[in-house]
Design a protein around this motif. Structure first.
Motif, mmCIF file in Angstrom:
data_model
loop_
_atom_site.group_PDB
_atom_site.id
_atom_site.type_symbol
_atom_site.label_atom_id
_atom_site.label_comp_id
_atom_site.label_asym_id
_atom_site.label_seq_id
_atom_site.Cartn_x
_atom_site.Cartn_y
_atom_site.Cartn_z
ATOM 1 N N LEU A 157 40.166 31.431 42.202
ATOM 2 C CA LEU A 157 41.149 30.355 42.078
ATOM 3 C C LEU A 157 41.932 30.079 43.358
ATOM 4 O O LEU A 157 42.313 28.942 43.633
ATOM 5 C CB LEU A 157 42.132 30.665 40.939
ATOM 6 N N LEU A 158 42.202 31.114 44.102
ATOM 7 C CA LEU A 158 43.057 30.950 45.283
ATOM 8 C C LEU A 158 42.258 30.898 46.586
ATOM 9 O O LEU A 158 42.846 30.833 47.661
ATOM 10 C CB LEU A 158 44.085 32.090 45.345
ATOM 11 N N ASN A 159 40.920 30.959 46.455
ATOM 12 C CA ASN A 159 40.053 30.863 47.627
ATOM 13 C C ASN A 159 40.449 31.870 48.716
ATOM 14 O O ASN A 159 40.550 31.535 49.888
ATOM 15 C CB ASN A 159 40.030 29.432 48.160
ATOM 16 N N TYR A 160 40.717 33.114 48.275
ATOM 17 C CA TYR A 160 41.060 34.237 49.167
ATOM 18 C C TYR A 160 42.329 33.989 49.989
ATOM 19 O O TYR A 160 42.469 34.506 51.088
ATOM 20 C CB TYR A 160 39.896 34.584 50.106
ATOM 21 N N SER A 161 43.264 33.214 49.450
ATOM 22 C CA SER A 161 44.492 32.933 50.202
ATOM 23 C C SER A 161 45.370 34.179 50.372
ATOM 24 O O SER A 161 46.196 34.234 51.279
ATOM 25 C CB SER A 161 45.288 31.805 49.544
ATOM 26 N N LEU A 162 45.202 35.172 49.518
ATOM 27 C CA LEU A 162 45.976 36.417 49.651
ATOM 28 C C LEU A 162 45.266 37.425 50.558
ATOM 29 O O LEU A 162 45.753 38.533 50.761
ATOM 30 C CB LEU A 162 46.234 37.043 48.283
ATOM 31 N N GLY A 163 44.130 37.058 51.068
ATOM 32 C CA GLY A 163 43.390 37.945 51.952
ATOM 33 C C GLY A 163 42.835 39.149 51.218
ATOM 34 O O GLY A 163 42.452 39.068 50.054
ATOM 35 N N LEU A 164 42.818 40.263 51.898
ATOM 36 C CA LEU A 164 42.280 41.496 51.322
ATOM 37 C C LEU A 164 43.336 42.368 50.655
ATOM 38 O O LEU A 164 43.019 43.454 50.167
ATOM 39 C CB LEU A 164 41.571 42.297 52.422
ATOM 40 N N ILE A 165 44.570 41.928 50.629
ATOM 41 C CA ILE A 165 45.662 42.751 50.082
ATOM 42 C C ILE A 165 45.393 43.187 48.642
ATOM 43 O O ILE A 165 45.501 44.383 48.334
ATOM 44 C CB ILE A 165 47.015 42.032 50.222
ATOM 45 N N PRO A 166 45.029 42.286 47.716
ATOM 46 C CA PRO A 166 44.766 42.754 46.338
ATOM 47 C C PRO A 166 43.632 43.773 46.270
ATOM 48 O O PRO A 166 43.715 44.746 45.524
ATOM 49 C CB PRO A 166 44.392 41.470 45.585
ATOM 50 N N ILE B 252 42.650 45.867 48.673
ATOM 51 C CA ILE B 252 43.141 47.128 49.252
ATOM 52 C C ILE B 252 44.017 47.869 48.244
ATOM 53 O O ILE B 252 43.883 49.085 48.056
ATOM 54 C CB ILE B 252 43.895 46.863 50.574
ATOM 55 N N LEU B 253 44.901 47.129 47.571
ATOM 56 C CA LEU B 253 45.747 47.750 46.537
ATOM 57 C C LEU B 253 44.902 48.293 45.386
ATOM 58 O O LEU B 253 45.152 49.386 44.888
ATOM 59 C CB LEU B 253 46.773 46.745 46.022
ATOM 60 N N LEU B 254 43.902 47.529 44.976
ATOM 61 C CA LEU B 254 43.026 47.965 43.887
ATOM 62 C C LEU B 254 42.306 49.265 44.258
ATOM 63 O O LEU B 254 42.274 50.210 43.471
ATOM 64 C CB LEU B 254 42.006 46.875 43.553
ATOM 65 N N VAL B 255 41.759 49.325 45.440
ATOM 66 C CA VAL B 255 41.056 50.530 45.889
ATOM 67 C C VAL B 255 42.026 51.707 45.984
ATOM 68 O O VAL B 255 41.715 52.823 45.542
ATOM 69 C CB VAL B 255 40.331 50.276 47.233
ATOM 70 N N GLY B 256 43.221 51.485 46.521
ATOM 71 C CA GLY B 256 44.209 52.561 46.658
ATOM 72 C C GLY B 256 44.669 53.116 45.321
ATOM 73 O O GLY B 256 44.677 54.340 45.110
ATOM 74 N N ILE B 257 45.033 52.226 44.405
ATOM 75 C CA ILE B 257 45.492 52.681 43.076
ATOM 76 C C ILE B 257 44.320 53.289 42.301
ATOM 77 O O ILE B 257 44.476 54.290 41.595
ATOM 78 C CB ILE B 257 46.134 51.521 42.280
#
Length: 191
Positions: free
Chosen positions: A60-69, A71-76
């Protein structure tokens, strides 16, 4: 009056079963889940929310948040896996080493009409100990597929491995405990 007498010793397999039971299945005095289950539930909810955020970010956002989500998903996710592995693999071994001498020494049980009696030899002191627990003082009892656990406090239990109760009728013993503990005896869902 029926009386049950037997002697048992705890090994690592029974201790590990007990450990897993207290992590995932045992209820607290107020009926709530263990702290570990609550912690894991929170981590799972966060992982699920982050997975949804990653999907929304991509579709939906066409990767506008970059890799942050991501990275957070992998970390958690890594924290979740680490907590689970530590709690179910490493920690039981460490805890068993701390209590190994105490739990591996034979304990002789006598269940009378009024109380549970536990005798244990203490070789270094050249004596025998006797502890008596009236049934009304036992916090709760549980039956799993491998053992009976009789809790004398929220964190302390006597572990009675079923594999060592060769001369005891399990059904009669479970019924006896259920009657004596009057609503404080439960059968494991995994049995």
């Amino acid at each position: 009056m029926e009386e049950f007498k037997f002697t048992t010793k705890t090994d690592f397999e029974v201790f590990r079963d007990y450990w897993m039971f207290t992590l995932f299945e045992k209820r607290s005095a107020n009926g709530g889940r263990s702290g570990f289950v609550k912690y894991m539930t929170i981590l799972l909810v966060i992982v699920a929310a982050l997975a949804v955020l990653c999907i929304c970010n991509a579709l939906l956002l066409n990767y506008s948040l970059g890799l942050i989500p991501l990275i957070l998903l992998v970390g958690i996710g890594a924290a979740l896996v680490s907590a689970l592995v530590t709690a179910t693999r490493s920690q039981p071994k460490r805890q068993y080493k701390l209590v190994q001498e105490a739990v591996e020494s034979p304990q002789s049980y006598t269940f009378t009409d009024a109380q549970m009696e536990v005798r244990e030899d203490i070789p270094e002191e050249n004596r025998e100990s006797l502890a008596e627990f009236p049934y009304e003082k036992i916090v709760g009892g549980y039956e799993t597929h491998k053992a009976f656990y009789l809790f004398i406090s929220e964190a302390e239990a006597f572990l009675i491995p079923k594999s060592q109760l060769t001369d005891v009728d399990m059904g009669k013993f479970a019924a006896f405990l259920a009657a004596k503990l009057d609503g404080r005896f439960f059968k494991s869902k995994r049995s």
